[in-house]
Design an enzyme around this catalytic site. Structure first.
Site, mmCIF file in Angstrom:
data_model
loop_
_atom_site.group_PDB
_atom_site.id
_atom_site.type_symbol
_atom_site.label_atom_id
_atom_site.label_comp_id
_atom_site.label_asym_id
_atom_site.label_seq_id
_atom_site.Cartn_x
_atom_site.Cartn_y
_atom_site.Cartn_z
ATOM 1 N N CYS A 108 16.847 44.541 29.097
ATOM 2 C CA CYS A 108 16.296 43.954 27.855
ATOM 3 C C CYS A 108 16.828 44.695 26.631
ATOM 4 C CB CYS A 108 14.773 44.000 27.921
ATOM 5 S SG CYS A 108 13.957 43.594 26.364
ATOM 6 N N CYS A 159 14.110 45.947 24.222
ATOM 7 C CA CYS A 159 13.410 47.078 24.827
ATOM 8 C C CYS A 159 14.159 48.376 24.545
ATOM 9 C CB CYS A 159 13.254 46.868 26.334
ATOM 10 S SG CYS A 159 12.252 45.443 26.786
#
Length: 403
Positions: A329, A332
Site C-alpha cells: 500500500c 500506508c
C-alpha cells in the site's frame, strides 16, 4: 470447448442415466438421434399420465423417488434440471438409418457428354416426381450425380426427394454435399432446414431456413419457418431460464461458502479472545500496563495478541489506536513514519499495527475493505475511525480522545 458447457453436458448425461425416459422428450430428439446413429439402443418410452408428461423432470416427487439420498449440493442441482418444453412436433418423424446413398466425387473432371447425360437423367427424375414415383426419382438422380458429381443442384434435388420420402438424414447428407460445392445455394439450405425440422432440430432448422429465405424466399420456406421459429424461440427461452437458475445456484453456493468461512473466522476469533482474556486475568494491572510499551508501536499478528493489548488498554483506561496496513500500500508507506512519531508524542496512547496479509483473521473480524484504516478504541469499544492517509484528521482525533 467451454468448461461450463462441458459441465452442463455432463450433468445432462447423468440425468439421462438416472431417467432414460428423458431421451423421448421432443426437445432432445436430436441427441437421441445422434446416439442411435452410433448404434445405441434406447429403451422404449413407458406410458405416463398427461400431467406427469408435462413436467416429468421438474417433479420433485419423481426426482426424490429416483435418488432419495441427495446431499444439499445435489438438491441445488435438482433445481436447475431442464424440464420438458411444449413444442409443436406434429411433423417430426423417426430418423432414417439406411446405409448412406451413393455420392459422386466432385473432383472428377466432367465431360460434356456426361453433363448432357446427367441432364437427361435429371429430367427423368423430375417426371418421376410429378408422377409420385419417388424411389424411381432417386435412382435417376443418383445416376445423374454419378455422371456429374460437381453439380450442387443435383444433390439438392435428390435431398428434396428424400424429404418427401421422410428420410431426413439422407436429405441432410445430400444438402451438405450440395453446400460444399456451392455455399450460396438456397435450395441446399432449404432442404437441410426442412430435414432438420423433421428431426426436431429446431434451432439448426431455423438457422438454415433463414439463410435460404435471405437468398431466395418462397412460400414453402415461409410456412416451415413460422413453425420452426416458434419452437426455436421456446427452446431459447427455456435455455435462458436454465442459465438463470444455474447462475442463481452458483451464487447460493458462493454465499454459503462465504457464510461458512465467516463463521470459521468468528469462531477462531472467539476462541483466541477467550485465551487472551484467560492469560490477561492472570496478570496484575502493573504488569499489563508495562506490556503496553509506552511510546512504541506494538505489532499485532493474531486476535489473541490484539485482545491482550486491548484488554490492557481498557484496564489502564487508555486510548488504543489500531492501524491496519499492507506492505503493497503506497499511502500506508506515506503515513507509517507519522504513526511511529505519534506513538512517541503520545506515550499514554496504545499504538497497535496489523498487516492485513499477515493477520488475516484480525482484518476479517474488523471487516477491513481498504488500507490504511485507523480505529480509535476506548474501554474495548470503537469510538471513531479514519480511513485513508489523512495526517491532520489522525493527529487531531488522537489529541481529542487521548485527554
Amino acid at each position: 470447448m467451454d468448461a461450463k458447457k462441458v459441465a452442463e453436458l455432463k450433468l445432462f448425461v447423468e440425468r439421462c442415466k438416472a431417467n432414460p425416459s428423458i431421451l423421448h422428450s421432443p426437445s432432445v430428439s436430436f441427441f437421441k438421434t445422434y446416439l442411435q446413429s452410433l448404434g445405441a439402443r434406447i429403451s422404449p418410452e413407458t406410458p405416463t399420465s398427461d400431467k406427469h408428461e408435462e413436467n416429468v423432470l421438474g417433479s420433485e416427487e419423481h426426482l426424490n423417488a429416483k435418488r432419495p439420498n441427495l446431499s444439499s449440493d445435489d438438491k441445488l442441482d435438482e433445481d436447475i434440471v431442464e424440464s420438458d418444453v411444449e413444442l409443436d412436433s406434429t411433423d417430426v418423424v423417426k430418423p432414417d438409418y439406411d446405409p448412406p446413398q451413393k455420392m459422386g466425387d466432385p473432383l472428377v473432371e466432367v465431360t460434356e457428354q456426361n453433363r448432357n447425360a446427367a441432364q437427361i437423367s435429371k429430367s427423368k427424375a423430375l417426371d418421376a416426381i410429378a408422377e409420385g414415383k419417388l424411389l424411381e426419382a432417386t435412382d435417376h438422380l443418383t445416376e445423374a450425380i454419378m455422371l456429374n458429381p460437381s453439380s450442387a443442384i443435383l444433390y439438392a434435388t435428390r435431398a428434396s426427394v428424400y424429404v418427401k420420402l421422410n428420410k431426413p438424414n439422407a436429405a441432410i447428407r445430400d444438402a451438405d454435399a450440395a453446400l460444399q460445392i456451392n455455399p450460396d445455394l438456397a435450395k441446399g439450405y432449404k432442404m437441410r432446414g426442412m430435414a432438420q425440422a423433421m428431426l426436431g432440430q429446431w434451432e439448426a432448422a431455423a438457422r438454415d431456413l433463414h439463410v435460404a429465405s435471405n437468398i431466395d424466399y418462397d412460400e414453402d420456406i415461409g410456412m416451415v419457418l413460422r413453425k420452426v421459429e416458434r419452437n426455436a424461440h421456446k427452446i431459447e427461452e427455456h435455455r435462458r431460464k436454465y442459465e438463470r437458475l444455474h447462475k442463481e445456484r452458483e451464487l447460493r453456493k458462493i454465499e454459503r461458502e462465504s457464510q461458512r468461512r465467516h463463521a470459521e473466522v468468528h469462531a477462531r476469533y472467539e476462541r483466541e479472545k477467550k485465551m487472551g482474556q484467560a492469560s490477561e486475568s492472570k496478570a496484575s494491572d502493573p504488569e499489563a500496563v508495562s506490556s503496553l510499551n509506552d511510546g512504541q508501536v506494538i505489532g499485532i499478528h493474531s486476535t489473541g495478541e490484539l485482545e491482550k493489548n486491548l484488554n490492557a488498554a481498557s484496564r489502564s483506561s487508555r486510548l488504543a489506536l489500531l492501524y491496519f496496513t499492507a506492505s503493497w500500500c503506497g499511502p500506508c508507506r506515506f503515513i507509517s513514519p507519522l504513526f511511529t512519531s505519534l506513538a512517541r508524542k503520545y506515550p499514554k496512547v496504545v499504538f497497535l499495527k496489523a498487516d492485513i496479509d499477515e493477520a488475516r483473521d484480525v482484518a476479517a473480524h474488523w471487516n477491513i475493505s481498504s488500507v490504511p484504516t485507523f480505529f480509535f478504541i476506548k474501554n474495548g469499544k470503537e469510538i471513531d475511525k479514519v480511513v485513508g492517509a489523512d495526517k491532520s484528521s489522525l493527529e487531531r482525533k488522537i489529541s481529542q480522545y487521548a485527554g
